[in-house]
Design an enzyme around this catalytic site. Structure first.
Site, PDB file in Angstrom:
ATOM      1  N   ARG A   9       0.842  -1.197   0.000  1.00 43.45           N
ATOM      2  CA  ARG A   9       0.000   0.000   0.000  1.00 43.45           C
ATOM      3  C   ARG A   9       0.879   1.250   0.000  1.00 43.45           C
ATOM      4  O   ARG A   9       1.728   1.437   0.865  1.00 43.45           O
ATOM      5  CB  ARG A   9      -0.925  -0.002   1.209  1.00 43.45           C
ATOM      6  CG  ARG A   9      -1.893   1.193   1.263  1.00 43.45           C
ATOM      7  CD  ARG A   9      -2.932   1.011   2.349  1.00 43.45           C
ATOM      8  NE  ARG A   9      -3.888  -0.038   1.991  1.00 43.45           N
ATOM      9  CZ  ARG A   9      -3.884  -1.261   2.508  1.00 43.45           C
ATOM     10  NH1 ARG A   9      -2.968  -1.610   3.400  1.00 43.45           N
ATOM     11  NH2 ARG A   9      -4.784  -2.141   2.135  1.00 43.45           N
ATOM     12  N   GLU A  28       0.552  -7.708  -4.243  1.00 45.51           N
ATOM     13  CA  GLU A  28      -0.645  -6.890  -4.445  1.00 45.51           C
ATOM     14  C   GLU A  28      -0.307  -5.420  -4.225  1.00 45.51           C
ATOM     15  O   GLU A  28       0.330  -5.062  -3.234  1.00 45.51           O
ATOM     16  CB  GLU A  28      -1.728  -7.330  -3.457  1.00 45.51           C
ATOM     17  CG  GLU A  28      -2.877  -6.356  -3.310  1.00 45.51           C
ATOM     18  CD  GLU A  28      -3.733  -6.630  -2.085  1.00 45.51           C
ATOM     19  OE1 GLU A  28      -4.449  -5.708  -1.658  1.00 45.51           O
ATOM     20  OE2 GLU A  28      -3.675  -7.749  -1.546  1.00 45.51           O
ATOM     21  N   THR A  83      -8.069  -3.725  -3.301  1.00 46.73           N
ATOM     22  CA  THR A  83      -9.127  -2.718  -3.256  1.00 46.73           C
ATOM     23  C   THR A  83      -9.770  -2.552  -4.634  1.00 46.73           C
ATOM     24  O   THR A  83     -10.056  -1.443  -5.075  1.00 46.73           O
ATOM     25  CB  THR A  83      -8.602  -1.363  -2.724  1.00 46.73           C
ATOM     26  OG1 THR A  83      -7.637  -1.585  -1.689  1.00 46.73           O
ATOM     27  CG2 THR A  83      -9.742  -0.543  -2.138  1.00 46.73           C
ATOM     28  N   LYS A 139     -10.553 -14.051   0.876  1.00 45.29           N
ATOM     29  CA  LYS A 139      -9.824 -13.136   1.751  1.00 45.29           C
ATOM     30  C   LYS A 139     -10.639 -12.982   3.030  1.00 45.29           C
ATOM     31  O   LYS A 139     -11.690 -12.335   3.014  1.00 45.29           O
ATOM     32  CB  LYS A 139      -9.628 -11.792   1.043  1.00 45.29           C
ATOM     33  CG  LYS A 139      -9.048 -10.687   1.914  1.00 45.29           C
ATOM     34  CD  LYS A 139      -8.915  -9.408   1.095  1.00 45.29           C
ATOM     35  CE  LYS A 139      -8.426  -8.247   1.935  1.00 45.29           C
ATOM     36  NZ  LYS A 139      -8.230  -7.016   1.116  1.00 45.29           N
ATOM     37  N   GLY A 172       0.442  -6.759   5.154  1.00 45.87           N
ATOM     38  CA  GLY A 172       0.528  -5.354   4.801  1.00 45.87           C
ATOM     39  C   GLY A 172       1.687  -4.664   5.491  1.00 45.87           C
ATOM     40  O   GLY A 172       2.841  -4.781   5.079  1.00 45.87           O
TER      41      GLY A 172
END
Length: 212
Positions: free
Chosen positions: A22, A45, A74, A134, A183
């Protein structure tokens, strides 16, 4: 499909851990991606809720070997799945379950992982064609709950996401998790590739040790 084997299914070749990057900037994408690849990760991702995500994904695709499976997180709308496919991504990961979005993504040849928080959502996702689940957030599915899910979903590919790290990887693996999405435990915006690579190696080792 863009590949013959579901990349979310674990194999002896690589650990089933998804690196969630992210805030990754395009100029650092190749170096960070290569560091993750060197650490043994093959699922990466880049969430779409930050600027430059698709450009970063595209540049990473150019830099990494073909057996690295890259995608977007997302993914909320069909047009985002379209853009992901055009950028060379193959994984469509969402925080929620939208059966129409799953079917649209599958139709594009994308491997899909929608977010689910209940067994009912899990079954609905699989009926829509989802390739993996997920479990998000993982607070909704602690290890003891995952064990219960496994009694009715023995073969589903289930990846807990949200708050995953060195402190709980082993517990989730022993409870039946297929893998995990990582993450901030693996990447925070601005981290150097060397730092990301070292974290990735530690997480891979923790996952592998939990097997024993």
């Amino acid at each position: 499909m863009k590949a013959n084997t579901n990349p979310f299914a674990p194999t002896p070749a690589y650990p089933p851990l998804v690196a969630i990057l992210r805030g990754l900037q395009p100029e650092e994408a190749a170096e960070v991606g290569l560091a993750l690849y060197a650490a043994g990760l093959r699922l990466i991702e880049v969430p779409l809720n930050r600027p430059g995500a698709l450009q970063a994904l595209s540049l990473m695709r150019q830099a990494l070997p073909a057996d690295a499976h890259l995608g977007a997180g997302t993914v909320l709308r069909p047009e985002q799945a379209d853009a992901l496919s055009e950028a060379g991504g193959t994984l469509a990961i969402s925080p929620h379950l939208d059966p129409d979005l799953v079917r649209h993504s599958v139709g594009l040849g994308l491997w899909t992982m929608p977010g689910v928080a209940t067994v009912s959502e899990a079954f609905a996702a699989l009926r829509a064609g989802a390739h993996a689940l997920k479990a998000f957030p993982n607070d909704a599915l602690p290890p003891e709950a995952l064990r219960a899910w496994r009694t009715v979903l023995p073969e589903a590919l289930i990846y807990p996401v949200g708050g995953m790290g060195l402190h709980n990887l082993a517990a989730y693996r022993r409870a039946g998790a297929t893998g995990a999405g990582l993450g901030s435990a693996i990447y925070r915006a601005g981290d150097s590739a060397s730092v990301v690579g070292e974290r990735a190696r530690e997480l891979v080792q923790a996952w592998q040790a939990a097997e024993r």
